[in-house]
Design an enzyme around this catalytic site. Structure first.
Site, short mmCIF file in Angstrom:
data_model
loop_
_atom_site.label_atom_id
_atom_site.label_comp_id
_atom_site.label_asym_id
_atom_site.label_seq_id
_atom_site.Cartn_x
_atom_site.Cartn_y
_atom_site.Cartn_z
N ARG A 1 41.01 43.37 39.12
CA ARG A 1 40.98 43.79 40.52
C ARG A 1 40.67 42.63 41.45
O ARG A 1 39.87 41.75 41.10
CB ARG A 1 39.91 44.87 40.73
CG ARG A 1 40.27 46.21 40.15
CD ARG A 1 39.27 47.27 40.62
NE ARG A 1 37.91 46.85 40.38
CZ ARG A 1 36.86 47.29 41.10
NH1 ARG A 1 37.05 48.12 42.11
NH2 ARG A 1 35.64 46.88 40.82
N SER B 1 33.26 39.83 32.91
CA SER B 1 32.44 40.72 32.07
C SER B 1 32.57 40.38 30.59
O SER B 1 32.91 41.22 29.75
CB SER B 1 32.85 42.17 32.31
OG SER B 1 32.76 42.47 33.69
N ASP C 1 29.38 41.88 35.06
CA ASP C 1 29.54 43.21 35.65
C ASP C 1 28.22 43.99 35.67
O ASP C 1 27.99 44.82 36.56
CB ASP C 1 30.63 44.01 34.95
CG ASP C 1 30.38 44.19 33.45
OD1 ASP C 1 29.54 43.47 32.89
OD2 ASP C 1 31.06 45.04 32.84
#
Length: 923
Positions: free
Chosen positions: A549, A609, A663
């Site tokens: 994203r 992450s 994350d």
């Protein structure tokens, strides 16, 4: 038409001489016959009213509604499963009440799938009248003697015999082997039995007899036995119908709809006990004067009104009353009744069946009537046949209306547009009256057109079915033991969870000191959580799975986010590092163009992450790939540098990379913007991890003694040193060995969404190999890796799902299963997800206790920011985590906050806090 009373019959008995005068003229006779037979005609509207009334009564009784009193009982039989064909073994069956004044003992051998059928051995014993009406102990002692006499003639052991008890009277059952007689029917009136457990009375009698060691496994009425004895076919047999001396029906109801059970899963066989149905509004219009007379003269006036219109004990008597009436009116037998015709019970079901059967011929009817002392003419024979047909047609139609109510109930509870079901039929009326069955079937089709019903005659009058109930109970008990043994390692007790908490505390301490530990305890260089003064526009990147994203985050007094998702093809995720980071930059450029940001250099936070060792806020060395990524030339490299190099290769693009963010840290920061007490981040999704604010003095690798430092625990690797081996099962080992990183991320593989479905699949394979699931038949679909997605656990365990929906989910996976299979799959899912949540809770408990002790507090109030699809979507995961933390860390008041976009919003907030701190430092 005059009412026929008992007094009138008695007068008739005294005056048997044939009248010479006053016989009706032919036209009068025809009218009398017409009036008489017209009473037995039932309209479709009346049948529909009976169907609707019975259905209402059924649903009232299922709900446990006490007022008004339901017209039927709806008694749970505690039979929760129908046969699936693998049942095997030898069983003794004792039948009492199924065939009137007799008792039957059977030896039934079940041979399972593919085995040749072994004919049951049986013996019938006539019950003396004085026993039927005497003391209860006398009846059960008689039954025990019959059992011993039968078994003495069989080549069987005297030890360990399993018995199914068919007891065909209205009972209140409280277990498969516990049943209290409500009331006697069918001519029985033994004292001291009503209100008592009939299984215990039988056990006591067997013990007094002392000849055999017999275990009474199940008590079953003949209706349930009929359903359970149904031959396995294409459609499930979930309804049993008996029309014998009496009549009843049973069917498989959703357990959640049976109020007295307080169960929310599975099915249970319910005995409708429809013989007692007596709604005056529905039955009143179809009751004849003959029904009233029969009821008045019966052993139980006012009771079992429906049964008295259908049951074989009464059909002959109804015919007799009609014939006696027509004879007294001079229409039959020249007005000359015989003593037999005026005697109650002289015309039996067998007589009616033979006389009604067109193939029997006039000669057979003539012979039966002569045996009753009558002198029939040809016209008498024809009229008698018409009377028998009228009585039996009405019985079949009424039975069909009631059965249509049951089928409507089944269709409604299963929420099926068209119900496909088999009805097992039993009893002498069904067996010996082909016309009864054809009228029954035709009327059911008329009243329940949306139900596709096949009628299957029962095998051996229900005896086979009673053995099957016993066999199914034995199978379920054996399967239950195997299931419990399989799932026992997943059911963690307090001591085991406390040990995990203690081991994690030790690993945390070692990792913070820089010693060898399965917990890396990596500094993130995030030194503060948001204080609410952060302002500005920020870019955020989020790479943590198959989707990537790019976000524009505007921080004012609130946070506004605009984002776009880009996919990362598997070829890129497992190709070269340069290819992966070039793809990322291409996505960023595309986003900037769409948002009108081309040429602007906004501060950027990069949520990455994967396990990293951070050397600064904008420096992160990738330790190893996880979650299916395996891009080359990245491990051991600074991922921010790899990103900056890709930006340079693209030229014409300026990006200010301020922070690399895990994350989990992003989740903590995102929730910290809303709640200043949020000092822990937790992810439970595809993978799992945690971070928390540690005292800087405890972090060996970073200089400074005051302030805080957010520590990325990388707790997915906890236990890689073997410390979790005592909790690891063979199923965990199978999943680990098949993974792309065997021996690594052991804690994550017991908790996170990427692995739970696979653990469940391996357990299902094991249970199938034991014959516990899917009839022991392995399917190719179940052999397929990753077929069982973790989202199915969330769906299957949802409290709002009925069992049929659970079945639908599993059938969509190509798993052909029964309701029992669905229940067991549910239990497997529950055990696996509960262990995952408890292990996660033990980890959180270790963290909150560490923070409390760091600060020297007796009590700590702290919040945990949580993200991840497993935590958010699973119906029970979050509550199980919280419960485990309360149990293991009682001095900590822990609030769990679900993060909104921790990876994107959190990365922007880390960047915003870093900019705020840098600005304040410059000032």
């Amino acid at each position: 038409m005059d009412s026929i009373g008992s007094e009138g019959l008695q007068q008739g008995e005294e005056a048997l001489s044939c009248p010479e005068e006053g016989l009706p003229q032919p036209s009068d006779s025809s009218e009398l016959v017409q009036d008489c037979l017209q009473q037995f005609k039932v309209t479709v509207a009346q049948l529909q009213q009976i169907q609707a009334s019975l259905l209402r009564s059924m649903e009232q009784a299922l709900r446990g509604q006490a007022s008004p009193v339901p017209a039927v009982r709806m008694l749970p039989t505690y039979v929760g499963s129908t046969p699936h064909g693998t049942e095997q073994g030898d069983f003794v069956v004792l039948e009492l009440g199924a065939t009137g004044a007799s008792l039957r003992v059977l030896w039934v051998t079940l041979t399972g799938i593919g085995g040749h059928r072994v004919e049951p051995r049986s013996q019938e014993f006539v019950i003396p009248q004085d026993v039927m009406l005497g003391a209860g102990q006398q009846l059960f002692d008689f039954a025990a003697r019959c059992l011993s006499e039968f078994l003495d003639a069989q080549p069987v052991s005297k030890q360990g015999l399993q018995l199914g008890f068919s007891f065909s009277f209205p009972c209140h059952q409280t277990g498969l082997d516990r049943s209290t007689l409500i009331s006697w029917t069918k001519g029985f009136r033994c004292s001291g039995v009503e209100g008592e457990d009939v299984v215990q009375l039988l056990r006591d009698a067997i013990q007094r007899q002392g000849a055999y060691n017999i275990d009474v496994v199940a008590v079953v009425n003949d209706t349930v036995g009929t359903m359970m004895g149904c031959e396995l076919g294409a459609r499930p047999c979930e309804v049993g119908l008996v029309v014998d001396t009496g009549t009843n029906v049973c069917y498989m109801e959703e357990a959640r709809d049976v109020a007295v059970l307080d169960e929310d899963r599975g099915r249970v066989c319910v005995s409708v006990e429809w013989g007692s149905f007596s709604d005056d509004g529905a039955l009143g219009p179809v009751l004849t004067t003959f029904d009233h007379t029969l009821d008045h003269e019966s052993l139980n006036p006012g009771a079992q009104r429906f049964e008295k219109m259908i049951g074989g004990l009464y059909l002959g008597e109804l015919v007799r009353l009609v014939l006696a009436h027509l004879t007294q009116r001079g229409v039959l037998f020249r007005g000359c009744p015989s003593p037999a015709l005026l005697s109650q019970g002289s015309i039996l079901l067998e007589h009616v069946a033979e006389m009604e059967d067109p193939s029997a011929g006039a000669a057979r009817v003539h012979a039966i009537l002569q045996d009753l002392g009558l002198s029939p003419e040809a016209s008498d024979v024809e009229l008698v046949q018409r009377v028998c047909a009228a009585v039996c047609t009405r019985a079949a139609q009424l039975c069909a209306a009631a059965l249509a109510a049951v089928l409507s109930r089944l269709q409604h509870s299963r929420e099926q547009q068209t119900l496909q079901v088999a009805v097992a039929t039993g009893g002498r009326v069904c067996e010996r009256h082909p016309r009864f069955c054809s009228i029954l079937q035709g009327t059911v089709m008329l009243l329940a057109p949306e139900c596709n019903v096949s009628f299957i005659p029962s095998v051996d009058g229900g005896g086979q079915g009673v053995a099957m109930v016993t066999a199914v109970a034995a199978r379920l008990a054996a399967h239950r033991r195997l299931l419990e043994e399989t799932l026992a390692p997943f059911r963690l007790n307090h001591d085991q969870l406390a040990a995990v908490q203690a081991q994690m505390r030790k690993a945390m301490a070692k990792g913070l000191r820089g010693e060898s530990s399965s917990l890396r305890m990596l500094p993130t260089y995030v030194r503060a959580t948001p204080d609410g003064s952060e302002r500005g526009d920020f870019l955020a990147l989020d790479l943590g799975g198959t989707n990537f994203r790019v976000l524009l985050v505007r921080v004012t007094t609130s946070v506004q986010i605009t984002s776009q998702i880009y996919s990362i093809p598997e070829s890129v995720a497992q190709g070269s590092g340069q290819q992966l980071f070039d793809h990322i930059v291409d996505c960023i450029v595309d986003f900037q163009q769409k948002q009108g940001l081309s040429g602007q250099s906004l501060p950027l936070g990069f949520t990455f992450s994967f396990p990293c060792r951070q050397l600064g806020l904008d420096q992160g060395i990738l330790l190893n790939w996880t979650k299916g990524f395996n891009a080359s030339d990245c491990e051991g490299q600074d991922v921010v540098s790899l990103l900056r190099e890709a930006i340079k290769r693209r030229q014409a693009v300026e990006l200010n990379v301020v922070a690399i963010v895990n994350d989990t840290v992003g989740t903590m920061m995102s929730c910290g913007y809303e709640d200043p007490r949020c000092e822990i981040g937790l992810i439970v999704g595809t993978g799992t991890n945690a971070c928390y604010m540690e005292e800087l003095r405890n972090v060996a690798g970073v200089p400074g003694d005051s302030g805080h430092m957010c520590i990325n625990m990388e707790w997915g690797a906890f236990g890689d040193d073997g410390s979790l081996d005592t909790l690891s099962t063979c199923f965990d080992a199978s999943v680990d060995q098949a993974s792309i990183n065997p021996g690594k991320q052991r804690f994550e593989k017991m908790i996170s969404g990427m692995y739970l479905g696979e653990i469940v699949r391996h357990i299902l394979l094991h249970l199938t190999s034991l014959g516990v699931l899917f009839r022991g038949q392995q399917t190719q679909r179940l052999q397929t890796r990753d077929i069982f997605k973790t989202k199915f656990l969330s769906e299957i365990e949802s409290d709002s799902l009925a069992l049929r929906q659970v079945r639908a989910i599993l059938e969509d996976l190509g798993l052909p299963l029964t309701s029992d299979d669905a229940l067991m799959v549910l239990e497997v899912c529950q055990a696996v997800s509960q262990r995952a949540a408890q292990l996660c809770g033990a980890g959180v408990a270790a963290v909150v206790e560490k923070i409390r002790e760091n600060r020297g507090l007796e009590e700590l109030a702290v919040s945990v920011g949580v993200d991840g699809t497993l935590y958010k979507l699973h119906p029970h995961f979050s509550s199980l985590v919280a419960a485990t933390v309360r149990e293991l860390a009682p001095c900590c008041a822990v609030t769990f906050l679900q993060s909104e976009d921790g990876s994107g919003k959190g990365a922007a907030l880390v960047t915003a806090v870093a900019c705020r701190l840098a600005q304040s430092t410059r000032v």
